[in-house]
Structures are given as C-alpha cells and as structure tokens.
Design a protein around this motif. Structure first.
Motif, mmCIF file in Angstrom:
data_model
loop_
_atom_site.group_PDB
_atom_site.id
_atom_site.type_symbol
_atom_site.label_atom_id
_atom_site.label_comp_id
_atom_site.label_asym_id
_atom_site.label_seq_id
_atom_site.Cartn_x
_atom_site.Cartn_y
_atom_site.Cartn_z
ATOM 1 N N GLY A 242 -2.605 4.275 3.933
ATOM 2 C CA GLY A 242 -1.644 3.924 2.904
ATOM 3 C C GLY A 242 -0.292 4.588 3.030
ATOM 4 N N ARG B 53 -2.344 1.623 12.967
ATOM 5 C CA ARG B 53 -2.483 0.301 12.351
ATOM 6 C C ARG B 53 -2.601 -0.782 13.415
ATOM 7 N NH1 ARG B 53 -4.524 -2.336 8.480
ATOM 8 N NH2 ARG B 53 -3.762 -0.722 7.062
ATOM 9 N N ARG C 152 0.232 -6.140 8.344
ATOM 10 C CA ARG C 152 0.017 -4.837 7.711
ATOM 11 C C ARG C 152 0.615 -3.681 8.489
ATOM 12 N NH1 ARG C 152 -4.604 -7.767 6.131
ATOM 13 N NH2 ARG C 152 -5.616 -7.500 8.117
ATOM 14 N N PRO D 298 0.809 -1.226 0.000
ATOM 15 C CA PRO D 298 0.000 0.000 0.000
ATOM 16 C C PRO D 298 0.839 1.272 0.000
ATOM 17 C CG PRO D 298 -0.937 -1.607 1.497
ATOM 18 C CD PRO D 298 0.379 -2.172 1.046
ATOM 19 N N ASN E 22 -3.543 3.164 8.120
ATOM 20 C CA ASN E 22 -4.834 2.862 7.520
ATOM 21 C C ASN E 22 -5.122 3.711 6.291
ATOM 22 O OD1 ASN E 22 -4.937 1.344 9.851
ATOM 23 N ND2 ASN E 22 -6.244 2.789 10.933
ATOM 24 N N GLN F 135 2.223 -0.074 6.903
ATOM 25 C CA GLN F 135 1.537 1.125 6.444
ATOM 26 C C GLN F 135 0.362 1.420 7.363
ATOM 27 O OE1 GLN F 135 1.811 -1.584 4.059
ATOM 28 N NE2 GLN F 135 0.107 -2.526 5.149
ATOM 29 N N ASP G 65 3.179 -7.554 4.472
ATOM 30 C CA ASP G 65 3.079 -6.115 4.570
ATOM 31 C C ASP G 65 3.657 -5.529 5.843
ATOM 32 O OD1 ASP G 65 1.283 -6.940 6.410
ATOM 33 O OD2 ASP G 65 -0.475 -6.322 5.299
ATOM 34 N N MET H 161 -6.257 0.594 3.544
ATOM 35 C CA MET H 161 -4.802 0.721 3.477
ATOM 36 C C MET H 161 -4.346 1.827 2.535
ATOM 37 S SD MET H 161 -3.657 -3.295 3.474
ATOM 38 C CE MET H 161 -5.049 -3.985 2.574
ATOM 39 N N TYR I 36 -7.950 -2.981 -0.845
ATOM 40 C CA TYR I 36 -7.037 -1.968 -0.305
ATOM 41 C C TYR I 36 -7.780 -0.878 0.465
ATOM 42 C CZ TYR I 36 -2.953 -3.554 -3.022
ATOM 43 O OH TYR I 36 -1.888 -4.258 -3.527
#
Length: 614
Positions: free
Chosen positions: A595, A455, A588, A249, A593, A591, A339, A284, A281
């Motif tokens: 991106g 995140r 994740r 992302p 939320n 990155q 990620d 993200m 996405y």
C-alpha cells in the motif's frame, strides 16, 4: 405464583423506543430518513449540544395534514408500505423506502419532547402537535411554508436509567455528524445543511455528482486520489450492481472509519461488506491501514432482507458469496484501470523539509564570506598560496566535499529519450542506490525502485498463471489428515468444489477431520492445518467466495517481494528506463504490495516555488 399481565402502554412504548432510539443520533437518523422519503429536495438539520439539547429537522417535502400527523404518532402506522405489499400474499421485501416499520415517531415521542409542524403544499396553513414523553400536550395552527419541521428536546429526560448512559455533547455530536454524512452521501440529489450550536458543519447542494458529493463530505483531496466504480454482474433484468468511489491504496487511513457502505440507498454497517473490502485491498495495503471509499450496492429487493434490525443498519443477503465476489471483483477491476496513479504530490510536510540557501550567511562562515567577497578563504594576502600548506589542504577537502555528487548519474550509451515521450518521463539518475529520478514533461518523478519492481513482479506472476487454480495444483505425495472442529469440517466440505477449482483438493475424513490431497502450487510447503483453519474461519465470517484466492494473493505478494530489485542495487540508465516503461504498462503500479506509493511527482510549479521563481 407470578401473574402474567399486560404492561402499561407508556412502558411498552418506552421499551420499543429502546430498540430504535439508543441516542440522539438514532433519533436524528429516523427523522431525516422520513424527510427523504417525503420527497424533500432540501433538508436542514440544527443541533444544540450535539443533540442532547435539541434536534431540529426542516424539509420541503410533501407535508402532513392534522389527521395524518395524529396517525403518524401511533405505533405501526406508516405511509411507506403500499397496500399491495401488506398481507399474506404481500412481498414486504419489495419496499423501497428508507423506513416502513412505523415505529420512529411514536418511539421518539415516548422518550422526549416532540414538536411536529407540517403543511401540505395544497393547504392554506400548517398544523402543529406537541407530545411530551408520550403525553399529548397541545395542537393547533402553525405558520410555515410547505413541508415539515420536527423538533426533539430533552431526550431521555424522564428515563434517567437511559440518560446517564449518554456521552458528552462532543461524542453525541460526532455520532450525529456521522449519520448526516452517510445520509448526505446516499442522496446526492438532495441538498443538506447541517449545523451544531449555531456553527455550520457542512452544506451541500442538490444535484451533485456522486464523486463530488463524497469528496466534499469525506476529504477534498479524495477526488484526486480515487477511482470511480461502476460494475455489474448477473442477469440484465435484475443485476447486482456496484457503484461509488474508491481511494487508491496509497491514500489510506489508520482506522476504518472512512469506509461508507450502502445497500439499495441505505447506509449499512455489515461485516460481509467490510470483509469484502478488506479482501479486495488485501495485497495493496498493510494490515494496519484501511482504504477510504464509498460503495453503493444495488441488488434486487428479493435478494436482500433489510428488515433484520430495528435501526435498519444490518442486512442479510440471499447469496452472500455472490455479493462478496461482486465487491472484490468490482474494486479490483476499477483499481486495475486507474491505479497506475500514486499519491502523486509529495506531502506538505515533505515540501516544508526542503531548505533554501540562506540569503545572509552565518557570521564567521569562512566559505560564505570568501564566496561573497570573491577572495581565497585562508589567504590573508593576494599572493599565491602554498599548495602544501595545512590551510590549502583543508580548503581542497572542503571543495571536494561540495563538488562531489552525492548520487550517481551516468551518460546514456545512446541518446536519452525525451522527457515528454512517456508519462513516467526519462531516467536522469539514481539516488542512494534506491530512488530513480526521472524528468517528465510536467515535473520531476521520483521512483522507489524496490517498491515498484515488487509490484511489477507480482503482476507478472499473476499474468503467468501462478494463481490459475487446477492447472497449478500440486498433489501431495502422502495425503495429509487435518483435524478440525466438526463445524469447521462442515464449512470446508460445503466449499470443497470451489476450493478444488483453486487447486486445493479436500475430502471429508470422518466427523472431525479433512483429508488434503493437493495444494495450489503457490502454496506448496504450506502448513495444511493452519491453512484450512484460516479458510474455515473466513467462511464462518465472510462466506466462501474468493477466500483462497485472497490467501494466494498474499503468498504471491511475499514471493514478489523476495524476487524484486533490492534497495541499494545500482541500475544502469537503460535498466531504469526499462523499469519506468514497464510501470506505464502494468496495472496497480502506483503502489507496492503493502500500500505504499511506488512513485511521487514534484510538479514544475513546485520546483519553481522552491527557487523563488513563483
């Protein structure tokens, strides 16, 4: 009274050509697909003026005999549709070639000058045939190696109504470039050479891996900022399968032009697939940013109709919801595994902003001159200066400004962890109350504490079951009646069971209304009218799968933002290290939320370059 009559064949061909040959790029696509279907391992494409002047495609495929060449120029004559698939009992959807309508070559020949040269591998010589806007001009022997060479010239030269709508050579070249890029991605087992006006645009070798081929055609840095995808669902003997490469992302673009989608090896542009990518996405990426990816969807031929459009760029799925669910699930699964990475290297622009200490101080700089000559700044003679003099007060103020640290670092209460014990390193300090500086074994890590904790909070909410569906539904004290168009009510009613599983219980309440009995707990207090309208619109555009789930993700992301450590809050070393350790464990975490990257790394090599050690 008007009389019904048959149109001249030449005009019929030109009308048909309008469905297939809209511009030079469309002709190029058809010819290159024919070359791929011929079994070619090497295909060379040369354009003049972006295809407005000429298009030449050379391949080393099976070739054609003179009789086959003549037949190929007749409408609806094809070698790509086996006999067993033709007729009332035939299953035309089982076709596996890129083209099978038999319209491409005759359509192109009716609106341009078309020269075909071809030679089968077992033939002593080749054969050539020239057709100019539907009229056969000449044919005869030709000298060429096994394979086929096709040249298209003067597209729409005799159709001025179409010619005037063609764009500039640059625009037409860009359209051709996009076609070649997509076809080259679809077949990494085939080598492609592409040039325009004698300038080589790209050349890729046969037998490359999918990731290598995509990265070479899109951007070389994509390989270091993407994850591979291999995800399947459904029965073992006929699964739905998703493969490809998806950018992190944090590696995104401002337009969606770098999303390449393929169905059973065919490049397509499909709203369902684009919507599924956007949904995957959703939490993200910022709304104005777009992922970079190449996705290859393989489905049983009976589950997809590839014959929807003459140009074969649109498809229709039998179970659109299953396809959307596969893409969303596959992308999220792959990103969850890879990620934790971020856009690890700072940008070149950021690196260029680092400034080294000048070798020669500016003329008249008293501090630099004093340091260079190692003498007091404001004392003209070596005698002891007056500590209360204005000059000494100014010196002490300047000295304090230099020596005072601009960021806070504190001694750890216990021994600090070693830098090489953890991937994210050990915290060494905090800058501007916002950025954590950590030392890793291979460089310097800088973490945005708010973005990272945002995140982590979102993932904790998910893990705790904040989006778990029925168990988290909240019944309304008074059911709410939502009025919608009858078509929208039909869509909501058709998805009622799926929505109920996610905590949204609805019932039909007359022709143009829906009764809402409960909301997902995470959406308590939401506007039922706008919620159901958005869901109905989503169903109309993309199908019902995961739509409410995606909306819940957006709500959870907002909750996470408000529940996170804010920029400006001072953290202890223990808190900083705890944050780093949780980032190492959390999916994740690379990155936030929206991106943006949560951390970047400056390698030791880059640090040494800054100080001239390399």
């Amino acid at each position: 009274m008007p009389v019904i009559r048959r149109l001249p064949m030449a005009l019929v061909n030109r009308i048909a050509a309008g469905e297939v040959v809209e511009r030079p790029a469309a002709a190029l696509k058809e010819i290159v697909e024919n070359a791929i279907d011929s079994g070619a391992s090497e295909i060379a494409v040369a354009l003049i003026e972006g295809g407005l002047g000429s298009i030449e495609v050379t391949d080393d495929g099976c070739g054609m005999s003179p009789d086959e060449m003549a037949l190929a120029l007749e409408r609806h004559a094809t070698s790509k549709l086996p006999v067993e698939l033709v007729g009332e009992e035939g299953a035309i959807e089982q076709v596996s070639t890129l083209g099978f309508r038999g319209e491409a070559l005759p359509s192109i020949a009716s609106v341009a000058r078309l020269t075909i040269e071809s030679r089968p591998a077992d033939a002593a010589q080749g054969w050539t045939r020239v057709t100019d806007h539907g009229e056969a001009i000449s044919e005869g022997p030709a000298a060429l190696p096994p394979g086929t060479r096709i040249r298209v010239e003067d597209v729409f030269a005799r159709v001025p109504a179409r010619r005037k709508f063609l764009r500039t050579p640059r625009s037409e070249y860009m359209a051709c470039h996009d076609v070649m890029r997509r076809l080259a991605m679809a077949r990494p087992d085939v080598g492609f050479r592409f040039s325009n006006d004698g300038r080589r645009i790209f050349a890729v070798q046969p037998g490359e891996s999918l990731e290598t081929r995509v990265s070479r055609l899109v951007a070389r840095e994509l390989a270091d900022n993407a994850v591979s995808i291999d995800f399947a669902r459904g029965p073992v003997d006929a699964p739905l399968r998703l493969t490809g490469i998806a950018g992190l992302p944090t590696y995104n673009r401002g337009v969606a032009d770098h999303q390449y989608l393929f169905v059973n090896g065919r490049p397509v542009k499909d709203r369902l697939l684009v919507g599924a990518v956007r949904g995957a996405y959703a939490d993200m990426l910022a709304r104005d940013r777009h992922a970079v990816l190449a996705l290859f969807l393989t489905v049983p031929p009976s589950e997809v109709d590839v014959n929807v459009h003459p140009a074969k760029t649109e498809v229709r799925f039998r179970d659109a919801a299953a396809v959307r669910s596969l893409i969303v699930g596959g992308l999220r699964d792959a990103l969850s595994a890879g990620d934790r990475r971020s856009a690890q290297q700072p940008s070149a622009q950021a690196m260029a902003a680092w400034r080294s200490e000048p070798v020669d101080p500016p003329a008249g700089d008293p501090l630099s001159l004093a340091l260079r000559e190692q003498r007091p700044m404001f004392a003209a003679h070596p005698q002891r200066p007056d500590p209360h003099s204005p000059a000494q007060s100014a010196f002490r103020a300047m000295e304090a400004a230099i020596l005072e640290p601009s960021a806070r670092a504190e001694e750890a209460a216990s021994s600090a962890p070693e830098a090489d014990e953890f991937p994210m390193g050990a915290a060494r300090g905090q800058i501007a109350g916002t950025y954590i500086v950590a030392e890793a074994s291979d460089g310097l890590v800088i973490v945005d504490q708010h973005a990272a904790h945002e995140r982590l909070t979102l993932e904790r909410l998910r893990a705790a079951g904040a989006d778990s569906g029925v168990a988290r539904a909240q019944a309304l004290l008074m059911p709410e009646v939502v009025e919608l168009d009858e078509g929208d009510c039909d869509r909501i009613e058709s998805a009622a069971d799926r929505l109920g599983e996610l905590g949204l219980w609805v019932e039909r309440f007359g022709p143009d209304a829906v009764l809402v009995r409960s909301l997902p707990a995470a959406l308590s207090g939401a506007n039922c009218q706008s919620l159901l309208q958005d869901i109905a619109d989503d169903i109309a555009q993309n199908g019902e799968a995961l739509l409410l789930g995606e909306k819940l993700d957006l709500v959870l992301a907002t909750m996470a933002c408000h529940g996170s450590v804010r920029a400006g809050r001072r953290l202890s070393v223990a808190e900083m290290n705890a944050l780093l350790r949780e980032m190492e464990r959390t999916p994740r975490s690379g990155q936030c939320n929206h991106g943006r990257p949560t951390w970047v790394k400056l390698s030791m090599g880059d640090v040494e370059k800054l100080f001239g050690r390399k």
